[in-house]
Scaffold this motif. Sequence first.
Motif, PDB file in Angstrom:
ATOM      1  N   PHE A 118      61.126   7.487   7.700  1.00  0.00           N
ATOM      2  CA  PHE A 118      62.171   8.442   8.006  1.00  0.00           C
ATOM      3  C   PHE A 118      62.960   7.908   8.974  1.00  0.00           C
ATOM      4  N   SER A 119      62.470   7.156  10.027  1.00  0.00           N
ATOM      5  CA  SER A 119      63.159   6.828  11.332  1.00  0.00           C
ATOM      6  C   SER A 119      63.446   5.474  11.525  1.00  0.00           C
ATOM      7  N   GLY A 120      63.646   4.603  10.116  1.00  0.00           N
ATOM      8  CA  GLY A 120      63.720   3.065  10.183  1.00  0.00           C
ATOM      9  C   GLY A 120      62.853   2.245  10.667  1.00  0.00           C
ATOM     10  N   GLY A 121      61.494   2.850  10.627  1.00  0.00           N
ATOM     11  CA  GLY A 121      60.610   2.031  11.148  1.00  0.00           C
ATOM     12  C   GLY A 121      59.932   1.123  10.147  1.00  0.00           C
ATOM     13  N   TYR A 122      58.585   0.589  10.483  1.00  0.00           N
ATOM     14  CA  TYR A 122      57.810  -0.019   9.368  1.00  0.00           C
ATOM     15  C   TYR A 122      56.376   0.338   9.434  1.00  0.00           C
ATOM     16  N   PRO A 123      55.305  -0.124   8.798  1.00  0.00           N
ATOM     17  CA  PRO A 123      54.112   0.469   9.048  1.00  0.00           C
ATOM     18  C   PRO A 123      53.263   0.303  10.116  1.00  0.00           C
ATOM     19  N   VAL A 124      52.626   1.345  10.539  1.00  0.00           N
ATOM     20  CA  VAL A 124      52.204   1.581  11.688  1.00  0.00           C
ATOM     21  C   VAL A 124      50.673   1.790  11.717  1.00  0.00           C
ATOM     22  N   THR A 125      49.864   1.621  12.760  1.00  0.00           N
ATOM     23  CA  THR A 125      48.591   2.303  12.618  1.00  0.00           C
ATOM     24  C   THR A 125      47.870   2.344  14.320  1.00  0.00           C
ATOM     25  N   GLY A 126      46.594   2.895  14.290  1.00  0.00           N
ATOM     26  CA  GLY A 126      46.235   2.878  15.650  1.00  0.00           C
ATOM     27  C   GLY A 126      45.974   1.346  16.082  1.00  0.00           C
ATOM     28  N   GLY A 127      46.471   1.068  17.326  1.00  0.00           N
ATOM     29  CA  GLY A 127      46.119  -0.247  17.827  1.00  0.00           C
ATOM     30  C   GLY A 127      44.876  -0.292  18.914  1.00  0.00           C
ATOM     31  N   PHE A 128      44.106  -1.484  18.834  1.00  0.00           N
ATOM     32  CA  PHE A 128      42.999  -1.600  19.750  1.00  0.00           C
ATOM     33  C   PHE A 128      43.437  -1.545  21.296  1.00  0.00           C
ATOM     34  N   ALA A 129      44.385  -2.745  21.514  1.00  0.00           N
ATOM     35  CA  ALA A 129      44.387  -2.898  23.081  1.00  0.00           C
ATOM     36  C   ALA A 129      45.138  -1.706  23.683  1.00  0.00           C
ATOM     37  N   ARG A 130      46.236  -1.149  23.224  1.00  0.00           N
ATOM     38  CA  ARG A 130      47.165  -0.137  23.469  1.00  0.00           C
ATOM     39  C   ARG A 130      45.908   1.282  23.711  1.00  0.00           C
ATOM     40  N   SER A 131      45.129   1.506  22.806  1.00  0.00           N
ATOM     41  CA  SER A 131      44.343   2.716  22.673  1.00  0.00           C
ATOM     42  C   SER A 131      43.511   2.667  24.037  1.00  0.00           C
ATOM     43  N   VAL A 132      42.831   1.235  24.488  1.00  0.00           N
ATOM     44  CA  VAL A 132      42.119   1.244  25.223  1.00  0.00           C
ATOM     45  C   VAL A 132      42.748   1.272  26.644  1.00  0.00           C
ATOM     46  N   VAL A 133      43.921   0.938  26.706  1.00  0.00           N
ATOM     47  CA  VAL A 133      44.985   0.916  27.770  1.00  0.00           C
ATOM     48  C   VAL A 133      45.243   2.463  28.159  1.00  0.00           C
ATOM     49  N   ASN A 134      45.424   3.178  27.177  1.00  0.00           N
ATOM     50  CA  ASN A 134      45.796   4.687  27.071  1.00  0.00           C
ATOM     51  C   ASN A 134      44.472   5.336  27.529  1.00  0.00           C
ATOM     52  N   PHE A 135      43.317   5.149  26.976  1.00  0.00           N
ATOM     53  CA  PHE A 135      42.014   5.634  27.289  1.00  0.00           C
ATOM     54  C   PHE A 135      41.838   5.591  28.933  1.00  0.00           C
ATOM     55  N   ASP A 136      41.881   4.095  29.342  1.00  0.00           N
ATOM     56  CA  ASP A 136      41.530   3.696  30.712  1.00  0.00           C
ATOM     57  C   ASP A 136      42.699   4.455  31.541  1.00  0.00           C
ATOM     58  N   ALA A 137      43.684   4.541  31.425  1.00  0.00           N
ATOM     59  CA  ALA A 137      44.742   5.137  32.162  1.00  0.00           C
ATOM     60  C   ALA A 137      44.643   6.560  32.242  1.00  0.00           C
ATOM     61  N   GLY A 138      43.781   7.132  31.617  1.00  0.00           N
ATOM     62  CA  GLY A 138      43.334   8.680  31.877  1.00  0.00           C
ATOM     63  C   GLY A 138      43.799   9.515  30.875  1.00  0.00           C
ATOM     64  N   ALA A 139      44.397   9.345  29.663  1.00  0.00           N
ATOM     65  CA  ALA A 139      44.766  10.074  28.687  1.00  0.00           C
ATOM     66  C   ALA A 139      43.897  11.017  28.316  1.00  0.00           C
ATOM     67  N   ARG A 140      44.253  12.112  28.058  1.00  0.00           N
ATOM     68  CA  ARG A 140      43.084  13.368  27.612  1.00  0.00           C
ATOM     69  C   ARG A 140      43.415  14.026  26.742  1.00  0.00           C
ATOM     70  N   THR A 141      44.727  13.941  26.036  1.00  0.00           N
ATOM     71  CA  THR A 141      44.884  14.745  24.852  1.00  0.00           C
ATOM     72  C   THR A 141      46.284  13.802  24.260  1.00  0.00           C
ATOM     73  N   PRO A 142      46.242  14.021  22.658  1.00  0.00           N
ATOM     74  CA  PRO A 142      47.323  13.500  21.781  1.00  0.00           C
ATOM     75  C   PRO A 142      48.690  13.828  22.600  1.00  0.00           C
ATOM     76  N   ALA A 143      49.082  14.639  23.374  1.00  0.00           N
ATOM     77  CA  ALA A 143      50.036  14.762  24.006  1.00  0.00           C
ATOM     78  C   ALA A 143      50.602  13.534  24.764  1.00  0.00           C
TER      79      ALA A 143
END
Lengths: 590, 590
Positions: free
Chosen positions: A321-346
């Motif tokens: 709906f916003s002109g993008g293409y297929p996406v999914t959960g990525g390994f590297a960025r999720s690990v970075v998100n986790f290590d950086a301390g993300a606590r919720t999907p917010a």
Amino acid sequence: MDRSSILARYLPILDWGRRYDRAALGSDMMAAVIVTIMLIPQSLAYALLAGLPPVVGLYASILPLAAYALLGTSRTLAVGPVAVISLMTASAAGSVAAPGTPEYLEAAIALAMLSGIMLAILGFIRAGFLANLLSHPVISGFITASGMLIATSQLRHILGIPGGGDNLPELVERTVSNIGTFNVSTIMVGVSSLVFLFWVRKGAKPALIRLGLKPGVADILAKAGPILAVVAAIFAVVFGELEERGVAVVGAIPSGLPPFAAPVVNLGLWSQLWLPALLISIIGFVESVSVAQTLAAKRRQRISPDQELLGLGASNIAAAFSGGYPVTGGFARSVVNFDAGARTPAAGAYTAVGIALASVFLTPLLFSLPVATLAATIIVAVLGLIDVKTPFHLWRYSKSDFSAHIATIAMTLAMGVEIGVITGVSTGLILYLWKASRPHAAVVGRVPGTEHYRNIDRHEVITWPHILSIRIDESLTFLNARWLEEYVLERMVEKPELRHVVLLCSAVNSIDASGLESLEAINHRLADAGISLHLSEVKGPVMDGLKRSGILEELHGKIFLSQDKAIAQLIQQADADPEGEDHWHARGLI
Amino acid sequence: MDRSSILARYLPILDWGRRYDRAALGSDMMAAVIVTIMLIPQSLAYALLAGLPPVVGLYASILPLAAYALLGTSRTLAVGPVAVISLMTASAAGSVAAPGTPEYLEAAIALAMLSGIMLAILGFIRAGFLANLLSHPVISGFITASGMLIATSQLRHILGIPGGGDNLPELVERTVSNIGTFNVSTIMVGVSSLVFLFWVRKGAKPALIRLGLKPGVADILAKAGPILAVVAAIFAVVFGELEERGVAVVGAIPSGLPPFAAPVVNLGLWSQLWLPALLISIIGFVESVSVAQTLAAKRRQRISPDQELLGLGASNIAAAFSGGYPVTGGFARSVVNFDAGARTPAAGAYTAVGIALASVFLTPLLFSLPVATLAATIIVAVLGLIDVKTPFHLWRYSKSDFSAHIATIAMTLAMGVEIGVITGVSTGLILYLWKASRPHAAVVGRVPGTEHYRNIDRHEVITWPHILSIRIDESLTFLNARWLEEYVLERMVEKPELRHVVLLCSAVNSIDASGLESLEAINHRLADAGISLHLSEVKGPVMDGLKRSGILEELHGKIFLSQDKAIAQLIQQADADPEGEDHWHARGLI
């Protein structure tokens, strides 16, 4: 289930959102900033890999993240464009239109839409188990081969030559035949980007720590490496006037928020793309769930795979709906998100805001970004996907897993991603079904002086010429029903004096209708030859089924509680039966 | 293997041919005469059902029988045209050409050729196990639905109206819309043929015995019933001048031996027909092997399914080379052959000679044979295929087998034979994989005062808050690897004081590479949460694999010989560890 618990099931945000506090806000914001910095160059690069305008990569990193924040169950998964899915998108869209045309973009959007719908449907019917069809050796083979294809496909951008292709022979042939047209300035930009990014990946953090920075700060600075490379490359192009020397740049990127529009429903196009969309959905789901499970377990949290299907489905529909293409959960960025301390999907929602700001304010600055630098970003990222140890491990551990792994790699490299995945899945399934159709079974005899019965090929045991005892180490299903008939009848032919066959069922967990019919057939065929069929050690639930089926009335033999009781009674019978006397050589052994 | 034993393996005739004697010759000749009499009307009728000239049915009953006699392993199987395969041929050939055209005949011959090649290849690679994909409920559903389709398709010949179609809605719609054009004379011939054939099937033998004939003679006369019906119908047409009254007849049949010619290799046509040819091969093989096994067992003989593939492959190639269409082993005729005393495959060769003589000398006499009588032959034969009891049995025994059965019947009736078979196979496989992906497992605890461990949901057992014992009742494969991770991690989240997980592996027969990776993932995830993973009661071969894999060095726990030793040691550890003290509520229970 009442209404609020249904809502809570389908909208995990209602759970974590209620307890959201200032501490979580701080952690999430911090993680979002770091992931945003990491995602900007990656999104541009993966869009390039998918054959799309770079801005499409940014568009695919805004609404999909917000949609996942609403519906996903992982606290730390970061969705967006990823390498393997970008490659699959390029292959699928390239089969219906030429890169750079509006039809190509339409196809990429249609893939996101179809994939979103498929994932959502699979989620509603709770069919996450379909992802099981992809075994680990098949996935890892597919990802290794995809990494090789991607790295090879980007070489031409480093060299500044034309090329392209869907499989290794095509890519190599086109790269080699154009190699004479290389551009020296492009190679300089590309190679220095590559060297810098490799160093950032491996050596930057220790070097910064040696310079006196705290490990946390050093880590964040190292993660900003790719954006530094982007900035440096832009400066080099602008001040070195490299564009005039033939260095390809990204060019004008429309600035502003993504267009919000319902994707065109083009059934002709959809019917061409359904199979690649299904493969993209399954590969994306499997990858994403693996990452999400790994991260959730670290904090004793859990994710729900069926709800993840809904979350990823919503993300892909949002991408469409916003002109993008297929996406999914990525390994590297999720690990970075986790290590950086993300606590919720917010955190994902804040990242979406970050990328949105970037696409409004930063895009004009990206005009002079050299394509070679993006290609270097991709190459450095995907080399990590290539796993050279797994084939050796598999060879040692399991030849059939090794075969499925190698077949997947070979077919993906030789024929492209779609045929690669299909080959992998079918090889894995055929090997599995082949093994399931030939379960382990053994003719058993009595260990002297005990009540135990063991394989006659491995132990010194007592047998009787008129009794055949067979232990089956598997449930009886349609896959092995025919095998069972053959196995029993072959053993029967070998023993001319046979009068009783006892099937030892201690390892039979279930019998399906085909297994039941085979038992009936065996019973009738043995009866035709004057032999009785008996069962021993039948488990409770299996026995209930046999009673329901009515086979017990037809059985020309009995059901015994234990193998030993069966043998004892059948020997007694033979003793009582004078006709049986001469069949009876082994009696002295007892 | 030396040369002669390879020859003996691939040419079973070398085995039985050596011991062939006068007694076997007599039995085989007698059986051949009876089967020939039965096969003539059947061959003509099934060719009609396949939409082919009746003589093609005779051609398909000569060389294929001789080829099977050379290569087949069943002593009594009678190959030739059968009802279900004829219907599948009609459906496949009808999709590329109109019945009655040379292209239609070419397609039927191409199907025999393709099917022969496929069967032979499957035989050489010993892939008979692929036939296992067809479960009993799917086969019986397919055959019931085919019987209904065939019976419905023949009604129009009894009524003398035009019609046709590939599925039930088409057949019913075309029959109903043409019903006004019925022909009274045709109906009289058709209905009297039907009534006579039903009587022959059920009541003729007892009636003849009551007339004073010996049972053996009565049996043979009853089997000659269909040929009697054919003769009577021809007389009725000729002397009643029924052809002038609109009764359709077979018409001119070229007399003489079948044309011997290599089939045209038309790759365009082959690429359209490969899927139906594959389905015809598999259905034909499954049916034929079931019949062959049933009969072989009655005389304590055995057949080799892989060699049967070669035998049937050769039969179909022979059919293609002699203007025939796909053939397989038929149930009714094989039983007749067996009952009539056939002792070796030579009986099939003699039958081939019988049919060859018939096609040279009898074909002119068949000019006036009414089509309605052939249709009646088909209807009487296929009503025996319709099995109304199975759905009820299956419903009681297994809901998932019932679903596969009903889906196969419904899709075959609604969409035709090809989609019917494909639906059946895929429904069966998906249900199987779904079940395999959710194996049985239980959290277990100690039965007080014993060393036994049982399901905590079914028994009063002792558990400890810091130890979780899980028994897995299935091998660990890629199908259930993801499930295992979820199962263990969900149980872990439920026990906040958990420090040890013990997997009780007594029912784990094997662990594939995906299962191994899941164990590693579980090990790491548990370790991240400060929990150790232990294994107990690992079987010998599984243990060998684990040692080879190197997982044992990474394991954050131990391997215990028995579950009880595991628990004893983990309790002791907790006692020794003061930190563990407060996790330790259940100690008093021991």
